[in-house]
Design an enzyme around this catalytic site. Structure first.
Site, PDB file in Angstrom:
ATOM      1  CB  CYS A 105      58.832  40.081  36.037  1.00 20.93           C
ATOM      2  SG  CYS A 105      58.247  38.447  36.404  1.00 20.93           S
ATOM      3  NE  ARG A 134      59.671  29.661  38.505  1.00 26.60           N
ATOM      4  CZ  ARG A 134      58.518  30.114  38.063  1.00 26.60           C
ATOM      5  NH1 ARG A 134      57.433  29.390  38.219  1.00 26.60           N
ATOM      6  NH2 ARG A 134      58.437  31.286  37.479  1.00 26.60           N
ATOM      7  CD  GLN A 152      58.485  31.654  32.781  1.00 26.94           C
ATOM      8  OE1 GLN A 152      59.043  32.744  32.746  1.00 26.94           O
ATOM      9  NE2 GLN A 152      57.766  31.254  33.805  1.00 26.94           N
ATOM     10  CG  ASP A 154      58.113  35.828  30.899  1.00 24.95           C
ATOM     11  OD1 ASP A 154      56.893  36.016  31.002  1.00 24.95           O
ATOM     12  OD2 ASP A 154      58.917  35.978  31.842  1.00 24.95           O
ATOM     13  CG  HIS A 156      57.364  41.040  31.737  1.00 22.67           C
ATOM     14  ND1 HIS A 156      58.452  40.227  31.536  1.00 22.67           N
ATOM     15  CD2 HIS A 156      56.663  40.489  32.762  1.00 22.67           C
ATOM     16  CE1 HIS A 156      58.418  39.231  32.404  1.00 22.67           C
ATOM     17  NE2 HIS A 156      57.348  39.348  33.146  1.00 22.67           N
ATOM     18  CE  LYS A 239      48.369  32.655  38.561  1.00 19.04           C
ATOM     19  NZ  LYS A 239      49.096  31.400  38.388  1.00 19.04           N
ATOM     20  CG  HIS A 285      53.869  39.520  34.800  1.00 25.09           C
ATOM     21  ND1 HIS A 285      55.165  39.409  35.257  1.00 25.09           N
ATOM     22  CD2 HIS A 285      53.285  40.494  35.551  1.00 25.09           C
ATOM     23  CE1 HIS A 285      55.348  40.277  36.252  1.00 25.09           C
ATOM     24  NE2 HIS A 285      54.232  40.940  36.447  1.00 25.09           N
TER      25      HIS A 285
HETATM   26 ZN    ZN Z   1      56.694  38.161  34.672  1.00 24.66          ZN
END
Ligand code: ZN
Length: 410
Positions: A105, A134, A152, A154, A156, A239, A285
């Protein structure tokens, strides 16, 4: 770890992953860092392709970012403080501090912020399938469900406040279509703040109350099967977390959609509205697979390795009965290959029974057998892993059956 191994049942994704040669680990590379084999990579790509196919319908654009960043980006986003234990840090030879990205992000905000945006250009929808890193404690690692390198899918969405609901519902549609293809039913957790500890989160109470209220309204309006999850929020916002259940009653946490009014504040993200004024925007997200590693683990266990045709690393095996049938068989192999079918040619000097057994052990969805009868009739005999003998058919009939099954994700 030892205990784990003893108790591992045959349908554990770690066992099937090894049997089907999908991924591996190396002591030299380290625990929690899966290495994807050629077959496993096909699984990853097919899942990603499917998500992208669904996202494309809603006008997402692909973006690409580097895997490291200067410390300053995370100081500004708040991750350097709140996420610091899980950050992998790097110091350059000039003594500058960098970090491996634990999420995408903050980088994506900088793509949005590259220029001013008119309200007419909103929303901006960025998507990227990429690894994040991570620092989990090694005791917690095992298989694909806890890893240090997480892929991910991912995305946005940068949008105006009055576009939140629409954008959430679009992503929700993508989540529904994706999991329906595997026969899962979904329920949704409203992952909100921990009412007892607000120090874990970025942003003010007012912003959070608004964001949580918005999500509850969306879930209610959609008529979804939802429940509350206090304390399950992300650092920057509440979320919707999706739980997928299969017909055997097993349930996994999968996709997530998150509403964020804090990062836009921190990075001063805005658009220019109808009145020519600067208007604060919000970020949404989302990850449809959750992570490709987790999703692969879930699907391996859900299907017990018997993937549907579209997802199978090897889709068809071509089996000549004896060596004199190799040449004709090779022609069938070529036709399938040229048409994009993932096909394997088994010209091993073994009897038919052994070759068929091998196809079954590898959980290949279909195999075609070519012997005297087939050569004479200019046909092939099709057998299915799930449905058994399907009889003789021409090369054209076979191809059209396979292509339609792949297209429909049967
Ligand atoms: Zn994000």
């Amino acid at each position: 770890m030892e205990n784990d191994k003893k108790e591992m049942d045959k349908n554990d994704h770690r066992v099937i992953g090894k049997e089907l040669d999908l991924f591996t680990f190396s002591d030299l590379v380290g625990p929690g860092l899966p290495l994807w084999t050629p077959k496993g990579n096909i699984l990853r790509e097919e899942l990603d392709k499917f998500v992208w196919q669904l996202r494309s319908k809603h006008d997402y654009s692909r973006v690409t970012i580097p895997h490291i960043t200067k410390k300053e980006l995370y100081e500004k986003s708040g991750h350097w403080d709140k996420f610091s234990e899980e950050l992998f840090r790097i110091t350059s030879r000039e003594g500058k501090e960098f970090a491996l990205k634990p999420m995408n992000c903050p980088h994506h905000t900088q793509i949005f912020a590259r220029k001013p945006h008119s309200y007419r250009e909103m929303p901006q929808r960025y998507a990227e399938t990429t690894m994040v890193y991570r620092d989990e404690q090694s005791g917690e690692l095992g298989g694909l469900t806890r890893v240090l390198s997480i892929t991910q899918d991912d995305s946005h969405v940068f949008c105006r406040t009055n576009q939140i609901k629409d954008e959430f519902l679009k992503i929700w549609d993508i989540v529904d279509s994706f999991y329906k293809a595997f026969g899962f039913t979904l329920r949704v957790r409203l992952s909100f703040r921990d009412p007892k500890d607000s120090s874990k989160y970025l942003g003010t109470k007012e912003i959070w109350d608004m964001a949580e209220g918005e999500l509850r309204q969306i879930a209610t309006d959609r008529g979804a099967d939802f429940f509350d999850g206090p304390g399950e929020a992300a650092l920057y916002g509440p979320k919707l977390d999706f739980m997928a259940k299969n017909s055997a009653g097993r349930e996994w946490q999968v996709a997530t959609i998150q509403l964020d009014m804090n990062l836009p504040e921190r990075f001063d993200l805005s658009c220019v509205n109808e009145k020519g004024e600067k208007e604060r925007i919000v970020m949404i997200h989302s990850a449809i697979t959750g992570s490709i590693e987790r999703c692969a683990a879930v699907l391996i266990e859900h299907y017990e390795g018997n993937f549907p045709l579209w997802l199978s690393p090897i889709q068809v095996k071509v089996i000549p009965v004896r060596t004199q049938h190799n040449e004709v068989s090779k022609r069938h192999f070529d036709i399938l290959k040229e048409n994009g079918i993932r096909v394997e040619f088994d010209d091993a000097d073994e009897n038919l029974g052994t070759k068929v057994r091998e196809a079954k052990t590898n959980k290949i969805p279909y195999w075609i057998v070519i012997g005297d009868k087939e050569v004479e009739a200019n046909k092939v005999t099709l057998e299915s892993r799930d449905a058994g003998q399907l009889g003789q058919m021409s090369a054209e009939e076979l191809l059209s059956k396979l292509l339609s099954e792949i297209k429909n994700k049967n």
